[in-house]
Design a protein around this motif. Structure first.
Motif, PDB file in Angstrom:
ATOM      1  N   VAL A  27       2.381  -8.136  -1.805  1.00 55.66           N
ATOM      2  CA  VAL A  27       2.721  -6.851  -1.183  1.00 55.66           C
ATOM      3  C   VAL A  27       4.012  -7.028  -0.378  1.00 55.66           C
ATOM      4  O   VAL A  27       4.133  -7.967   0.416  1.00 55.66           O
ATOM      5  N   ASN A  28       4.962  -6.152  -0.612  1.00 48.35           N
ATOM      6  CA  ASN A  28       6.241  -6.239   0.098  1.00 48.35           C
ATOM      7  C   ASN A  28       6.088  -5.833   1.566  1.00 48.35           C
ATOM      8  O   ASN A  28       5.252  -4.998   1.906  1.00 48.35           O
ATOM      9  N   ILE A  29       6.953  -6.440   2.405  1.00 43.76           N
ATOM     10  CA  ILE A  29       6.867  -6.217   3.856  1.00 43.76           C
ATOM     11  C   ILE A  29       8.169  -5.607   4.367  1.00 43.76           C
ATOM     12  O   ILE A  29       9.252  -6.119   4.072  1.00 43.76           O
ATOM     13  N   VAL A  30       8.053  -4.547   5.143  1.00 47.57           N
ATOM     14  CA  VAL A  30       9.225  -4.005   5.858  1.00 47.57           C
ATOM     15  C   VAL A  30       8.990  -4.239   7.350  1.00 47.57           C
ATOM     16  O   VAL A  30       8.144  -3.578   7.954  1.00 47.57           O
ATOM     17  N   PRO A  31       9.704  -5.211   7.957  1.00 45.98           N
ATOM     18  CA  PRO A  31       9.550  -5.392   9.404  1.00 45.98           C
ATOM     19  C   PRO A  31      10.178  -4.216  10.139  1.00 45.98           C
ATOM     20  O   PRO A  31      11.178  -3.656   9.684  1.00 45.98           O
ATOM     21  N   VAL A  55      10.170   4.941  -1.266  1.00 46.95           N
ATOM     22  CA  VAL A  55       9.265   6.089  -1.450  1.00 46.95           C
ATOM     23  C   VAL A  55       8.078   5.773  -2.349  1.00 46.95           C
ATOM     24  O   VAL A  55       7.095   6.524  -2.388  1.00 46.95           O
ATOM     25  N   ASN A  56       8.124   4.648  -3.092  1.00 47.52           N
ATOM     26  CA  ASN A  56       7.004   4.362  -4.004  1.00 47.52           C
ATOM     27  C   ASN A  56       5.737   3.909  -3.269  1.00 47.52           C
ATOM     28  O   ASN A  56       4.670   3.793  -3.855  1.00 47.52           O
ATOM     29  N   GLY A  57       5.833   3.666  -1.967  1.00 49.42           N
ATOM     30  CA  GLY A  57       4.644   3.385  -1.163  1.00 49.42           C
ATOM     31  C   GLY A  57       3.978   2.052  -1.458  1.00 49.42           C
ATOM     32  O   GLY A  57       2.807   1.858  -1.133  1.00 49.42           O
ATOM     33  N   SER A  58       4.706   1.094  -2.032  1.00 53.63           N
ATOM     34  CA  SER A  58       4.067  -0.173  -2.407  1.00 53.63           C
ATOM     35  C   SER A  58       4.165  -1.235  -1.312  1.00 53.63           C
ATOM     36  O   SER A  58       3.606  -2.314  -1.445  1.00 53.63           O
ATOM     37  N   ALA A  59       4.865  -0.937  -0.225  1.00 55.17           N
ATOM     38  CA  ALA A  59       5.062  -1.938   0.834  1.00 55.17           C
ATOM     39  C   ALA A  59       4.219  -1.593   2.064  1.00 55.17           C
ATOM     40  O   ALA A  59       3.741  -0.476   2.218  1.00 55.17           O
ATOM     41  N   ILE A  78       9.432 -10.882  -1.040  1.00 52.28           N
ATOM     42  CA  ILE A  78       8.543  -9.883  -0.410  1.00 52.28           C
ATOM     43  C   ILE A  78       9.098  -9.378   0.926  1.00 52.28           C
ATOM     44  O   ILE A  78       8.595  -8.408   1.475  1.00 52.28           O
ATOM     45  N   MET A  79      10.129 -10.063   1.461  1.00 54.66           N
ATOM     46  CA  MET A  79      10.643  -9.672   2.773  1.00 54.66           C
ATOM     47  C   MET A  79      11.716  -8.584   2.610  1.00 54.66           C
ATOM     48  O   MET A  79      12.840  -8.864   2.206  1.00 54.66           O
TER      49      MET A  79
END
Ligand SMILES: Cc1cc2nc3c(=O)[nH]c(=O)nc-3n(C[C@H](O)[C@H](O)[C@H](O)COP(=O)(O)OP(=O)(O)OC[C@H]3O[C@@H](n4cnc5c(N)ncnc54)[C@H](O)[C@@H]3O)c2cc1C
Length: 477
Positions: free
Chosen positions: A68-72, A87-91, A466-467
């Motif tokens: 799962v991708n992470i957005v700090p 916008v794809n909501g995968s993170a 993933i970061m």
């Protein structure tokens, strides 16, 4: 992600940090998913709000296992869409705001150790309570966090004297993409023990790891500070005045901010309670600040004598020295409200560029001319940290033109401005970073060699990507 797989993933996150810190409700998520200027709305699987470095590390391990991708995210005041998920909501968004402790102040070493989610303003206050100064100063300081300041290598108004965030940081604690904690919280001013990993993470916009804490430099609090508002006839005069005041004041010069008349017009239109400093209009203004360990009287003498010299040599048109707190506050509020005044006026096309100071006057002359030829009547909001060669060079529509129509010219206007910046050996991002907003521009102006080395660093530190993927570069396959 399949429904069962996703449920297991979210259950593990809840187990790691508690259900109250895993935000799933759309309404509760909203403020994390839209940027400060309301230009992009993303989506996320969840907003995760860990409360300690260990919890951040556990979450990163879970994300890595489940790809799962992470957005700090810190205060979400960034201006290049770096902290907003796609916008794809995968993170997931990992918000650092609960990591908000001041861990230590070492007054004798002039350092403060703080967690990444501390608001910049709170760090300034803590330093002040110990008779010290933490000099990073931004208009967003009541909302932005130290982690975000480091991840974007923030600048602001004190860079001229104290440097940007990179120069104010001695050590870092980082959770890497594998979920390991690197403790690099060194409080040393000299440390040549191999590659400087700290410098890699500073300015990496969340693409290499999550900063969880930092050791920052403190300075002595000045005994006196004076601000002056100076009216100028041209950019060349502004630069010559900067050189004069630098020569005469040396390290006492702690701020030199530039504004053109149109920037001021916008502020006074949208914030009519601010006092006008001059009764007649001038093409440019400088807001300068001098700080000293000496008394205010000595500082005042030196400032007034410099202004007199500048005046007799025809460099400045007029000047007001602020002698009261309210006068000083009024002048800085004018400067710091330019961004907000632009937002109230409507949308415009923004650039955060830096140039060698010796080239700024030519840049402005040539770029203004090129833009006026192509878009007659367009209005320049030119302001910024002139002492650092950093301009916020924003283009507003001609009077009467609808902003959304004018914004359709964004690509061509960016190209005109950035081509000129490149021609004069400048940078297309002085202090805001690349995020998603400028990644196409980065490809245009950075060499293949430099981009390849940057991608190599990304792949080495975050092999699974993933970061914060898709920020700074397109997603690396
Ligand atoms: C009114 C206004 C004035 C501003 N003035 C200035 C200015 O003068 N100078 C200037 O430089 N900037 C300025 N900014 C931009 C912004 O405030 C800074 O970039 C600030 O440093 C961002 O901090 P933040 O906590 O809000 O970060 P966010 O917006 O939350 O994140 C910014 C980037 O950092 C990453 N990030 C955040 N926290 C972490 C972390 N702990 N670890 C790893 N990555 C992380 C995010 O993924 C994102 O890519 C201004 C913004 C506003 C709204």
């Amino acid at each position: 992600m399949g429904a069962i797989y996703m449920k297991t993933f979210l259950d593990l996150c809840i187990k790691a940090i508690g259900a109250e810190h895993v935000i799933l409700d759309e309404l509760d998520q909203a403020s994390y998913l839209v940027d400060w200027r309301n230009r992009k709305r993303g989506q996320a699987l969840a907003i995760l709000r860990p409360g300690s470095t260990l919890e951040v590390a556990t979450l990163v391990k879970i994300c890595s296992t489940y790809s799962v991708n992470i957005v700090p995210q810190g205060g979400n005041t960034g201006l290049v869409l770096g902290g907003i998920p796609e916008v794809n909501g995968s993170a997931v968004v990992i918000s650092l705001k609960r990591l908000n402790k001041i861990r230590d102040i070492d007054v004798r070493n002039n350092t403060i150790t703080v967690e990444a989610g501390c608001l910049l303003e709170n760090v300034q206050i803590s330093a002040g309570n110990s008779q010290r100064l933490f000099p990073l100063s931004l208009a967003s300081q009541g909302s932005c966090t130290i982690g975000g300041n480091l991840a974007t290598n923030a600048g602001g108004t004190g860079v001229l004297r104290y440097g940007n965030m990179r120069e104010l940081c001695l050590g870092l604690e980082v959770v890497n993409a594998k979920g390991e904690v690197w403790n690099g919280l060194r409080a040393l001013r000299k440390d040549n023990t191999g590659y400087d990993l700290r410098d890699l993470f500073i300015g990496s916009e969340g693409t290499l790891g999550i900063i969880t804490a930092a050791v920052l430099k403190l300075y002595s609090k000045p005994n006196s500070q004076l601000t002056a508002f100076v009216a100028l006839n041209s950019m060349i005069d502004a630069i010559n005045f900067l050189l004069l005041i630098q020569k005469r004041s040396g390290a006492e010069l702690t701020g030199f901010e530039l504004m053109n008349q149109f920037s001021l017009d916008l502020v006074h239109k949208h914030f009519p309670t601010f006092q006008q400093v001059f009764s007649v209009a001038h093409p440019y203004y400088a807001l300068i600040e001098l700080s000293s360990g000496e008394t205010e009287l000595n500082l005042k003498d030196r400032l007034e004598s410099s202004l007199e010299v500048a005046n007799t040599s025809g460099l400045i048109e007029d000047a007001v020295v602020c002698f009261s707190e309210s006068q000083t506050a009024n002048c800085w509020q004018i400067r710091e409200s330019i961004s907000a005044a632009q937002a109230k006026e409507g949308r415009n096309i923004k650039h955060d560029i830096s140039l060698p100071i010796s080239k700024i006057a030519d840049f402005i002359f040539e770029t203004n001319h090129a833009l006026q030829e192509r878009f007659p009547g367009c209005q320049m909001v030119t302001f910024g940290h002139l002492g650092d060669g950093n301009l916020h060079y924003n283009i507003s529509p001609p009077e009467g033109e609808v902003d959304s129509d004018f914004l359709q010219n964004q690509v061509i206007i960016n190209q005109i401005v950035h081509d000129k910046t490149h021609f004069f050996h400048g940078s297309i991002s002085a202090e805001h970073g690349i995020g998603t907003l400028k990644k196409q521009e980065l490809l245009r102006y950075k060499s293949t060699i430099e981009l390849d080395m940057m991608r190599g660093i990304k792949t080495a530190l975050d092999p699974e990507n993933i970061m914060n993927p898709g920020k700074i570069f397109e997603t690396i396959q």
